[in-house]
Design a protein around this motif. Structure first.
Motif, PDB file in Angstrom:
ATOM      1  N   LEU A   1      66.029 -32.205  15.335  1.00 37.61           N
ATOM      2  CA  LEU A   1      67.161 -31.437  14.824  1.00 37.61           C
ATOM      3  C   LEU A   1      66.899 -30.955  13.394  1.00 37.61           C
ATOM      4  N   LEU A   2      66.254 -31.794  12.589  1.00 29.21           N
ATOM      5  CA  LEU A   2      65.934 -31.394  11.213  1.00 29.21           C
ATOM      6  C   LEU A   2      64.959 -30.215  11.212  1.00 29.21           C
ATOM      7  N   TYR A   3      63.916 -30.302  12.033  1.00 25.05           N
ATOM      8  CA  TYR A   3      62.975 -29.173  12.120  1.00 25.05           C
ATOM      9  C   TYR A   3      63.691 -27.895  12.554  1.00 25.05           C
ATOM     10  N   ASN A   4      64.546 -27.998  13.558  1.00 25.15           N
ATOM     11  CA  ASN A   4      65.273 -26.818  14.029  1.00 25.15           C
ATOM     12  C   ASN A   4      66.199 -26.265  12.950  1.00 25.15           C
ATOM     13  N   GLY A   5      66.844 -27.147  12.209  1.00 23.08           N
ATOM     14  CA  GLY A   5      67.702 -26.701  11.114  1.00 23.08           C
ATOM     15  C   GLY A   5      66.905 -25.997  10.033  1.00 23.08           C
ATOM     16  N   CYS A   6      65.753 -26.535   9.705  1.00 29.10           N
ATOM     17  CA  CYS A   6      64.891 -25.918   8.699  1.00 29.10           C
ATOM     18  C   CYS A   6      64.497 -24.507   9.132  1.00 29.10           C
ATOM     19  N   LEU A   7      64.118 -24.368  10.400  1.00 30.87           N
ATOM     20  CA  LEU A   7      63.746 -23.044  10.913  1.00 30.87           C
ATOM     21  C   LEU A   7      64.920 -22.074  10.870  1.00 30.87           C
ATOM     22  N   LYS A   8      66.117 -22.574  11.169  1.00 28.88           N
ATOM     23  CA  LYS A   8      67.317 -21.736  11.118  1.00 28.88           C
ATOM     24  C   LYS A   8      67.547 -21.217   9.700  1.00 28.88           C
ATOM     25  N   PHE A   9      67.413 -22.106   8.705  1.00 32.71           N
ATOM     26  CA  PHE A   9      67.657 -21.695   7.322  1.00 32.71           C
ATOM     27  C   PHE A   9      66.564 -20.754   6.810  1.00 32.71           C
ATOM     28  N   ILE A  10      65.335 -20.948   7.242  1.00 35.06           N
ATOM     29  CA  ILE A  10      64.256 -20.022   6.871  1.00 35.06           C
ATOM     30  C   ILE A  10      64.555 -18.640   7.445  1.00 35.06           C
ATOM     31  N   HIS A  11      64.973 -18.607   8.684  1.00 36.29           N
ATOM     32  CA  HIS A  11      65.303 -17.325   9.331  1.00 36.29           C
ATOM     33  C   HIS A  11      66.460 -16.638   8.594  1.00 36.29           C
ATOM     34  N   GLN A  12      67.478 -17.405   8.236  1.00 36.75           N
ATOM     35  CA  GLN A  12      68.619 -16.831   7.513  1.00 36.75           C
ATOM     36  C   GLN A  12      68.203 -16.341   6.129  1.00 36.75           C
ATOM     37  N   ALA A  13      67.290 -17.049   5.482  1.00 33.32           N
ATOM     38  CA  ALA A  13      66.797 -16.625   4.166  1.00 33.32           C
ATOM     39  C   ALA A  13      66.046 -15.302   4.277  1.00 33.32           C
ATOM     40  N   LYS A  14      65.249 -15.152   5.340  1.00 32.50           N
ATOM     41  CA  LYS A  14      64.529 -13.887   5.528  1.00 32.50           C
ATOM     42  C   LYS A  14      65.504 -12.734   5.728  1.00 32.50           C
ATOM     43  N   LYS A  15      66.538 -12.959   6.516  1.00 37.89           N
ATOM     44  CA  LYS A  15      67.570 -11.926   6.712  1.00 37.89           C
ATOM     45  C   LYS A  15      68.242 -11.573   5.393  1.00 37.89           C
TER      46      LYS A  15
ATOM     47  N   ILE B   1      59.177 -12.486   1.927  1.00 41.75           N
ATOM     48  CA  ILE B   1      59.330 -12.795   3.347  1.00 41.75           C
ATOM     49  C   ILE B   1      58.015 -13.302   3.939  1.00 41.75           C
ATOM     50  N   ALA B   2      56.881 -12.777   3.469  1.00 40.26           N
ATOM     51  CA  ALA B   2      55.580 -13.202   4.009  1.00 40.26           C
ATOM     52  C   ALA B   2      55.356 -14.702   3.786  1.00 40.26           C
ATOM     53  N   ILE B   3      55.783 -15.213   2.654  1.00 39.17           N
ATOM     54  CA  ILE B   3      55.654 -16.650   2.401  1.00 39.17           C
ATOM     55  C   ILE B   3      56.555 -17.425   3.356  1.00 39.17           C
ATOM     56  N   LEU B   4      57.761 -16.913   3.576  1.00 37.50           N
ATOM     57  CA  LEU B   4      58.663 -17.572   4.524  1.00 37.50           C
ATOM     58  C   LEU B   4      58.085 -17.539   5.937  1.00 37.50           C
ATOM     59  N   ASP B   5      57.397 -16.446   6.293  1.00 41.13           N
ATOM     60  CA  ASP B   5      56.729 -16.371   7.598  1.00 41.13           C
ATOM     61  C   ASP B   5      55.679 -17.470   7.721  1.00 41.13           C
ATOM     62  N   GLU B   6      54.900 -17.669   6.659  1.00 42.99           N
ATOM     63  CA  GLU B   6      53.873 -18.712   6.641  1.00 42.99           C
ATOM     64  C   GLU B   6      54.498 -20.092   6.841  1.00 42.99           C
ATOM     65  N   VAL B   7      55.566 -20.360   6.113  1.00 43.46           N
ATOM     66  CA  VAL B   7      56.247 -21.650   6.208  1.00 43.46           C
ATOM     67  C   VAL B   7      56.847 -21.814   7.606  1.00 43.46           C
ATOM     68  N   GLU B   8      57.403 -20.759   8.125  1.00 45.16           N
ATOM     69  CA  GLU B   8      58.013 -20.811   9.456  1.00 45.16           C
ATOM     70  C   GLU B   8      56.978 -21.200  10.517  1.00 45.16           C
ATOM     71  N   VAL B   9      55.776 -20.666  10.401  1.00 46.09           N
ATOM     72  CA  VAL B   9      54.708 -21.015  11.345  1.00 46.09           C
ATOM     73  C   VAL B   9      54.392 -22.512  11.268  1.00 46.09           C
ATOM     74  N   LEU B  10      54.271 -23.025  10.044  1.00 50.35           N
ATOM     75  CA  LEU B  10      53.960 -24.447   9.866  1.00 50.35           C
ATOM     76  C   LEU B  10      55.065 -25.333  10.439  1.00 50.35           C
ATOM     77  N   VAL B  11      56.300 -25.027  10.105  1.00 49.27           N
ATOM     78  CA  VAL B  11      57.419 -25.848  10.567  1.00 49.27           C
ATOM     79  C   VAL B  11      57.547 -25.754  12.090  1.00 49.27           C
ATOM     80  N   THR B  12      57.305 -24.574  12.652  1.00 57.50           N
ATOM     81  CA  THR B  12      57.351 -24.410  14.103  1.00 57.50           C
ATOM     82  C   THR B  12      56.285 -25.266  14.776  1.00 57.50           C
TER      83      THR B  12
END
Length: 134
Positions: free
Chosen positions: A26-40, A98-109
Protein backbone atom coordinates in the motif's frame (compact mmCIF):
# COMPACT_ATOMS: atom_id res chain seq x y z
CA UNK A 1 -26.39 11.04 12.59
CA UNK A 2 -23.60 10.94 10.02
CA UNK A 3 -23.95 8.71 6.98
CA UNK A 4 -20.91 6.48 6.55
CA UNK A 5 -19.24 6.40 3.17
CA UNK A 6 -19.03 2.68 2.29
CA UNK A 7 -15.89 3.19 0.19
CA UNK A 8 -14.15 5.01 3.04
CA UNK A 9 -15.20 2.28 5.48
CA UNK A 10 -13.81 -0.37 3.09
CA UNK A 11 -10.53 1.56 2.76
CA UNK A 12 -10.17 1.94 6.51
CA UNK A 13 -10.90 -1.76 7.07
CA UNK A 14 -8.45 -2.84 4.35
CA UNK A 15 -5.68 -0.83 6.03
CA UNK A 16 -6.42 -1.88 9.60
CA UNK A 17 -6.63 -5.59 8.65
CA UNK A 18 -3.67 -5.63 6.23
CA UNK A 19 -0.59 -7.71 6.97
CA UNK A 20 2.78 -5.93 7.23
CA UNK A 21 3.57 -7.11 3.70
CA UNK A 22 0.30 -5.73 2.37
CA UNK A 23 0.91 -2.43 4.18
CA UNK A 24 4.28 -2.13 2.43
CA UNK A 25 2.51 -2.73 -0.89
CA UNK A 26 0.00 0.00 0.00
CA UNK A 27 2.88 2.38 0.76
CA UNK A 28 4.47 1.73 -2.64
CA UNK A 29 1.13 2.28 -4.36
CA UNK A 30 0.58 5.50 -2.43
CA UNK A 31 4.03 6.75 -3.37
CA UNK A 32 3.31 6.07 -7.04
CA UNK A 33 -0.03 7.89 -6.76
CA UNK A 34 1.64 10.99 -5.29
CA UNK A 35 4.41 10.95 -7.92
CA UNK A 36 1.76 10.79 -10.64
CA UNK A 37 -0.17 13.67 -9.05
CA UNK A 38 3.04 15.72 -8.77
CA UNK A 39 3.73 15.22 -12.48
CA UNK A 40 0.21 16.41 -13.31
CA UNK A 41 0.70 19.43 -11.06
CA UNK A 42 3.95 20.35 -12.84
CA UNK A 43 2.16 20.09 -16.18
CA UNK A 44 -0.60 22.36 -14.83
CA UNK A 45 1.98 24.73 -13.32
CA UNK A 46 0.48 24.22 -9.87
CA UNK A 47 3.61 24.58 -7.76
CA UNK A 48 1.89 24.18 -4.38
CA UNK A 49 0.18 20.92 -5.37
CA UNK A 50 3.44 19.63 -6.87
CA UNK A 51 5.30 20.41 -3.66
CA UNK A 52 2.63 18.79 -1.48
CA UNK A 53 2.55 15.58 -3.51
CA UNK A 54 6.33 15.25 -3.74
CA UNK A 55 6.56 15.75 0.02
CA UNK A 56 3.94 13.02 0.52
CA UNK A 57 6.00 10.69 -1.70
CA UNK A 58 9.11 11.58 0.33
CA UNK A 59 7.27 10.82 3.57
CA UNK A 60 6.39 7.38 2.25
CA UNK A 61 9.99 6.70 1.21
CA UNK A 62 11.11 7.80 4.68
CA UNK A 63 8.56 5.44 6.27
CA UNK A 64 9.79 2.58 4.08
CA UNK A 65 13.35 3.43 5.16
CA UNK A 66 12.64 3.32 8.89
CA UNK A 67 10.80 0.00 8.59
CA UNK A 68 13.80 -1.79 7.06
CA UNK A 69 15.19 -4.63 9.15
CA UNK A 70 18.87 -3.74 9.13
CA UNK A 71 19.91 -7.24 10.22
CA UNK A 72 18.99 -8.46 6.72
CA UNK A 73 21.71 -7.94 4.09
CA UNK A 74 19.38 -6.60 1.40
CA UNK A 75 18.22 -3.84 3.75
CA UNK A 76 21.62 -2.18 3.47
CA UNK A 77 21.17 -1.98 -0.30
CA UNK A 78 17.58 -0.82 0.03
CA UNK A 79 18.49 2.02 2.39
CA UNK A 80 20.92 3.34 -0.24
CA UNK A 81 18.26 3.09 -2.94
CA UNK A 82 15.64 4.78 -0.77
CA UNK A 83 18.13 7.56 -0.03
CA UNK A 84 18.75 7.97 -3.76
CA UNK A 85 15.00 8.13 -4.46
CA UNK A 86 14.55 10.73 -1.73
CA UNK A 87 17.35 12.90 -3.14
CA UNK A 88 15.87 12.60 -6.64
CA UNK A 89 12.46 13.66 -5.30
CA UNK A 90 14.10 16.73 -3.77
CA UNK A 91 15.77 17.49 -7.13
CA UNK A 92 12.47 17.06 -8.97
CA UNK A 93 10.76 19.40 -6.53
CA UNK A 94 13.43 22.10 -6.82
CA UNK A 95 13.71 21.87 -10.61
CA UNK A 96 10.03 21.13 -11.44
CA UNK A 97 11.40 18.23 -13.47
CA UNK A 98 9.00 15.57 -14.74
CA UNK A 99 11.87 13.47 -16.16
CA UNK A 100 13.28 12.99 -12.66
CA UNK A 101 9.84 11.97 -11.42
CA UNK A 102 9.65 9.49 -14.32
CA UNK A 103 12.96 7.99 -13.17
CA UNK A 104 11.75 7.70 -9.58
CA UNK A 105 8.44 6.25 -10.73
CA UNK A 106 10.27 3.46 -12.58
CA UNK A 107 12.30 2.59 -9.48
CA UNK A 108 9.30 2.59 -7.14
CA UNK A 109 7.27 0.55 -9.64
CA UNK A 110 10.04 -2.05 -9.78
CA UNK A 111 10.13 -2.22 -5.96
CA UNK A 112 6.35 -2.50 -5.80
CA UNK A 113 6.21 -5.24 -8.44
CA UNK A 114 9.00 -7.19 -6.75
CA UNK A 115 7.28 -6.84 -3.39
CA UNK A 116 4.01 -8.06 -4.93
CA UNK A 117 5.84 -11.18 -6.18
CA UNK A 118 7.29 -11.77 -2.71
CA UNK A 119 3.79 -11.62 -1.21
CA UNK A 120 2.49 -14.07 -3.84
CA UNK A 121 5.37 -16.49 -3.25
CA UNK A 122 4.82 -16.33 0.51
CA UNK A 123 1.11 -17.01 0.06
CA UNK A 124 1.83 -19.97 -2.20
CA UNK A 125 4.23 -21.40 0.37
CA UNK A 126 1.79 -20.75 3.18
CA UNK A 127 -1.44 -21.92 1.53
CA UNK A 128 -0.27 -24.30 -1.18
CA UNK A 129 0.25 -23.97 -4.91
CA UNK A 130 -3.07 -22.19 -5.62
CA UNK A 131 -2.07 -19.14 -3.53
CA UNK A 132 -4.96 -19.67 -1.13
CA UNK A 133 -7.52 -18.89 -3.82
CA UNK A 134 -10.64 -20.94 -4.36
Amino acid sequence: MAINNPYQTYQNNSITTASPGELTLLLYNGCLKFIHQAKKAIENKNIQEKNTNIQKAQNIIQELTVTLKMDVDIAKNMISLYDYINRRLIDANIKNNIAILDEVEVLVTEFRDTWKQVIQINRQQQFGSNGGQA
